[in-house]
Design a protein around this motif. Structure first.
Motif, mmCIF file in Angstrom:
data_model
loop_
_atom_site.group_PDB
_atom_site.id
_atom_site.type_symbol
_atom_site.label_atom_id
_atom_site.label_comp_id
_atom_site.label_asym_id
_atom_site.label_seq_id
_atom_site.Cartn_x
_atom_site.Cartn_y
_atom_site.Cartn_z
ATOM 1 N N ILE A 168 0.810 -1.203 0.000
ATOM 2 C CA ILE A 168 0.000 0.000 0.000
ATOM 3 C C ILE A 168 0.850 1.263 0.000
ATOM 4 C CG2 ILE A 168 -0.230 0.133 2.519
ATOM 5 C CD1 ILE A 168 -3.144 0.974 2.036
ATOM 6 N N ILE A 169 2.021 1.238 0.685
ATOM 7 C CA ILE A 169 2.850 2.446 0.718
ATOM 8 C C ILE A 169 3.491 2.707 -0.649
ATOM 9 C CG2 ILE A 169 4.899 3.478 1.766
ATOM 10 C CD1 ILE A 169 4.134 2.231 4.378
ATOM 11 N N PRO A 170 4.125 1.713 -1.322
ATOM 12 C CA PRO A 170 4.620 1.993 -2.678
ATOM 13 C C PRO A 170 3.505 2.396 -3.643
ATOM 14 C CG PRO A 170 5.627 0.002 -1.822
ATOM 15 C CD PRO A 170 4.543 0.382 -0.853
ATOM 16 N N ALA A 171 2.319 1.778 -3.504
ATOM 17 C CA ALA A 171 1.205 2.164 -4.376
ATOM 18 C C ALA A 171 0.776 3.600 -4.104
ATOM 19 C CB ALA A 171 0.033 1.210 -4.183
ATOM 20 N N SER A 172 0.791 4.014 -2.852
ATOM 21 C CA SER A 172 0.433 5.389 -2.513
ATOM 22 C C SER A 172 1.459 6.371 -3.068
ATOM 23 C CB SER A 172 0.316 5.533 -0.999
ATOM 24 O OG SER A 172 -0.655 4.669 -0.480
ATOM 25 N N LEU A 173 2.743 6.007 -2.981
ATOM 26 C CA LEU A 173 3.774 6.881 -3.551
ATOM 27 C C LEU A 173 3.630 6.968 -5.067
ATOM 28 C CD1 LEU A 173 6.849 5.724 -1.456
ATOM 29 C CD2 LEU A 173 5.553 7.842 -1.210
ATOM 30 N N LEU A 174 3.305 5.863 -5.712
ATOM 31 C CA LEU A 174 3.073 5.893 -7.166
ATOM 32 C C LEU A 174 1.889 6.785 -7.493
ATOM 33 C CD1 LEU A 174 3.255 2.864 -9.544
ATOM 34 C CD2 LEU A 174 1.312 4.403 -9.681
ATOM 35 N N PHE A 175 0.825 6.684 -6.679
ATOM 36 C CA PHE A 175 -0.355 7.511 -6.905
ATOM 37 C C PHE A 175 -0.008 8.990 -6.753
ATOM 38 C CE2 PHE A 175 -4.063 9.641 -4.876
ATOM 39 C CZ PHE A 175 -4.873 9.703 -5.987
ATOM 40 N N ALA A 176 0.822 9.323 -5.762
ATOM 41 C CA ALA A 176 1.207 10.719 -5.555
ATOM 42 C C ALA A 176 2.001 11.235 -6.743
ATOM 43 C CB ALA A 176 2.019 10.848 -4.270
ATOM 44 N N GLU A 177 2.899 10.409 -7.294
ATOM 45 C CA GLU A 177 3.666 10.814 -8.470
ATOM 46 C C GLU A 177 2.747 11.035 -9.664
ATOM 47 O OE1 GLU A 177 6.730 11.607 -8.951
ATOM 48 O OE2 GLU A 177 7.360 11.287 -6.883
ATOM 49 N N ALA A 178 1.831 10.089 -9.879
ATOM 50 C CA ALA A 178 0.913 10.228 -11.010
ATOM 51 C C ALA A 178 0.042 11.464 -10.864
ATOM 52 C CB ALA A 178 0.046 8.970 -11.122
ATOM 53 N N LEU A 179 -0.437 11.743 -9.658
ATOM 54 C CA LEU A 179 -1.280 12.912 -9.427
ATOM 55 C C LEU A 179 -0.498 14.197 -9.623
ATOM 56 C CD1 LEU A 179 -4.123 13.746 -8.634
ATOM 57 C CD2 LEU A 179 -3.415 13.666 -6.240
ATOM 58 N N THR A 180 0.758 14.227 -9.149
ATOM 59 C CA THR A 180 1.589 15.420 -9.321
ATOM 60 C C THR A 180 1.828 15.701 -10.797
ATOM 61 O OG1 THR A 180 2.665 15.008 -7.193
ATOM 62 C CG2 THR A 180 3.790 16.475 -8.736
ATOM 63 N N ASN A 181 2.149 14.678 -11.571
ATOM 64 C CA ASN A 181 2.353 14.859 -13.012
ATOM 65 C C ASN A 181 1.067 15.301 -13.701
ATOM 66 O OD1 ASN A 181 4.996 14.135 -12.713
ATOM 67 N ND2 ASN A 181 4.767 12.057 -13.492
ATOM 68 N N ALA A 182 -0.068 14.738 -13.275
ATOM 69 C CA ALA A 182 -1.335 15.102 -13.900
ATOM 70 C C ALA A 182 -1.655 16.571 -13.659
ATOM 71 C CB ALA A 182 -2.452 14.214 -13.357
ATOM 72 N N LEU A 183 -1.457 17.047 -12.443
ATOM 73 C CA LEU A 183 -1.719 18.455 -12.143
ATOM 74 C C LEU A 183 -0.723 19.371 -12.844
ATOM 75 C CD1 LEU A 183 -2.528 18.154 -8.342
ATOM 76 C CD2 LEU A 183 -4.141 18.517 -10.213
ATOM 77 N N LYS A 184 0.500 18.874 -13.035
ATOM 78 C CA LYS A 184 1.529 19.696 -13.661
ATOM 79 C C LYS A 184 1.260 19.897 -15.147
ATOM 80 C CE LYS A 184 6.532 19.870 -14.387
ATOM 81 N NZ LYS A 184 7.823 19.173 -14.129
ATOM 82 N N TYR A 185 0.827 18.841 -15.827
ATOM 83 C CA TYR A 185 0.671 18.908 -17.280
ATOM 84 C C TYR A 185 -0.781 19.004 -17.733
ATOM 85 C CZ TYR A 185 5.566 17.489 -17.466
ATOM 86 O OH TYR A 185 6.916 17.429 -17.329
#
Length: 577
Positions: free
Chosen positions: A470-487
């Motif tokens: 769950i922790i690696p999946a949460s970190l992956l989700f945070a990365e994906a969300l950050t990229n989505a908001l950025k672009y």
């Protein structure tokens, strides 16, 4: 009358009854022993098959790596070649330099949809429009490996790795890289005669032999054409078929690249016979146990012993069901041996009651300490985030501020995870939806994108993920969300940007999707960044299946990250948080 009573006396004796019951009780033991021996034979056969498949994969490790390198090189060359397609000379020079620098490949070229190859590392333009293989490939666009005994350009036996090239969803052509058989021969492993592996092949789904890992020109050890296709349809396993030279051989198959590449091993059945030796001693064990039990029952069992044992058993049963009342001691007329057992049971009950109280207190203390650890880790991470925020205020370089802001976002994501663990009533209960929802709110609160004009759609279903995922999946989700908001950008004709987040569960498989709208020219900027590398690393860590790339929603162009991971099965033990 006396004779009838004697018969009843014999049948009413405890030893006789126990002998009958012992016989019935040991009957399942015999069945279990036979079944256990059968399962042992099956396990031994599966272990042998797994070992042979592993050896087959190891034998073609070098050739497999070379072909995967060729396919990966075709993927990486594609955007560079597309930039130079209008200038055939410059494109050919670029491919010629690549082949010369790589020193592994014999040829590289781009075949457009019309079949006329003008961009190639060597040779003159070649027309492949009349080639049946090329026509079939254009009709069914997919990556594939093929063998050419006489390469159209090199004139040598080569294995070709071809990858389709798409532009805006339309097939533009194929990027192809060739590896000569001479290169494969240089890295071929020597045959180990003790292993029994006589030949190992790399084959494609069409049954074409690409190369042999250890013995060149060993096609006679392959099965017939129809048998080979039937084996390839199974994808993995061990099979026994007749080879081309008429010898009955054992074949091991391992799928290396799904739908593209297989390793096929040909083994001698003389060195690897089927079957296993049956252990008759294990099968006769129930019979011996029955004789021994009858002897013990006839000479040792006494009614008085059993009667007192029943009383002890009754008290132990109540204790096992949770009744912690004091034991009633056996009367003084009971045998001294049983009274000693009774005394031991009483002392054991006292020790168990004391240990239960101590364990309950220790468990409560550990739970409090574990919550305190999560709380302190959360505070430390928040402190690091605040320090990064102070440092960002002092920086004037926008790029440096952007990098620190990305680090701060990841630190806050970790803090959100530990805060959620701390706030749960029971640490063993994990609900991934609460983690992802908290990360979403935290990321939106610190995002540089103006989320007021963004249309955000979210769906978080209840899923149960193992703690170590769950922790690696949460970190992956945070990365994906950050990229989505950025672009995230508003596409042409739309009123605002769109963000869609979904967490669903289908057949015990959790699927996490992050999609954002982009402009028609923005998708290339989101590819091959640090965020994508981190997301890929997180997905590999938890053995998840990740897809990153452009995707449309209701005709709106966008960029999507999709992660699939297996949920925790009901029989899987929960990890300690």
């Amino acid at each position: 009358m006396k004779q009838r009573l004697a018969i009843f006396d014999i049948s009413d004796r405890l030893a006789t009854r126990l002998a009958i019951l012992m016989t019935l009780a040991l009957a399942p033991l015999g069945a279990i022993s036979i079944y256990s021996e059968y399962q042992s034979l099956r396990a031994q056969a599966r272990s042998n098959d797994a070992m042979l498949i592993r050896r087959t994969i190891d034998a073609v490790a070098g050739q497999r790596g070379l072909l995967e390198s060729a396919m990966l090189s075709a993927h990486r060359l594609t955007p560079l070649v597309l930039e130079q397609l209008d200038d055939s000379a410059a494109c050919s020079d670029f491919l010629r330099e690549f082949v010369s620098a790589a020193d592994l490949f014999a040829f590289a070229g781009f075949v457009p949809r019309d079949g006329t190859m003008t961009c190639a590392s060597q040779g003159e333009p070649v027309d492949f429009s009349n080639s049946e293989r090329m026509q079939s490939s254009m009709a069914n666009a997919r990556s594939f490996f093929s063998f050419q005994p006489n390469g159209a350009i090199t004139g040598r036996p080569v294995v070709v790795a071809s990858r389709p090239v798409f532009v805006d969803g339309a097939l533009l052509g194929y990027m192809s890289i060739s590896v000569s058989q001479h290169t494969f021969a240089l890295i071929a492993a020597e045959l180990d005669q003790q292993s029994g592996l006589r030949a190992t092949y790399l084959v494609n789904p069409a049954g074409e032999t690409l190369t042999s890992a250890d013995i060149p020109d060993a096609a006679e050890r392959l099965p017939g054409r129809s048998e080979l296709l039937s084996i390839l349809a199974q994808r993995n396993g061990v099979f026994r078929e007749v080879s081309e030279d008429g010898e009955r051989r054992m074949f091991t198959l391992a799928e290396l690249i799904p739908g593209q590449l297989y390793a096929l091993g040909s083994w001698s059945t003389d060195q690897w016979p089927s079957g296993a030796v049956i252990n008759f001693w294990r099968l006769s064990f129930p019979v011996l146990m029955w004789f021994a039990s009858l002897a013990v029952v006839m000479f040792a069992v006494d009614y008085m012993v059993v009667r007192h044992l029943k009383r002890l058993n009754s008290q132990l049963r109540r204790f096992a069901l949770g009744n912690r009342a004091e034991f009633q001691r056996l009367p003084e007329r009971a045998p001294s041996e049983l009274r000693e057992i009774d005394s031991t049971f009483s002392k054991m009950a006292l020790l168990i009651r004391r240990d239960e109280r101590e364990r309950e207190e220790a468990l409560t203390e550990k739970t409090i300490l574990l919550k305190e650890i999560h709380h302190r880790v959360k505070n430390n991470l928040q402190l690091i985030g605040s320090i990064l925020n102070l440092q960002m205020r002092r920086l004037q370089d926008r790029e440096a501020r952007s990098i620190l802001k990305g680090v701060q976002s990841r630190v806050r994501s970790l803090a959100t995870i530990h805060r959620t663990l701390y706030e749960q009533d029971r640490i063993s209960e994990r609900y991934a939806a609460s983690f992802f929802d908290s990360i979403l709110q935290e990321t939106l609160s610190i995002a540089s994108t103006d989320s007021t004009d963004m249309q955000i759609t979210k769906q978080f279903d209840a899923v149960d993920l193992p703690h170590h995922k769950i922790i690696p999946a949460s970190l992956l989700f945070a990365e994906a969300l950050t990229n989505a908001l950025k672009y995230a950008m508003a596409p042409a004709g739309a009123q605002g940007t769109q963000l869609d987040i979904r967490l669903t569960s289908i057949d015990r498989v959790a699927e996490l999707t992050v999609w954002n709208s982009v402009s028609d020219t923005c998708s290339e900027q989101m590819d091959n960044g640090l965020g994508q590398e981190l997301m890929t690393a997180f997905a590999l860590q938890i053995h998840g299946d990740i897809e990153i790339g452009p995707a449309q929603r209701d005709g709106v162009p966008g960029w999507q990250v999709r992660l699939r991971i297996a949920e925790q099965t009901p029989s899987q033990p929960a990890a300690v948080a």
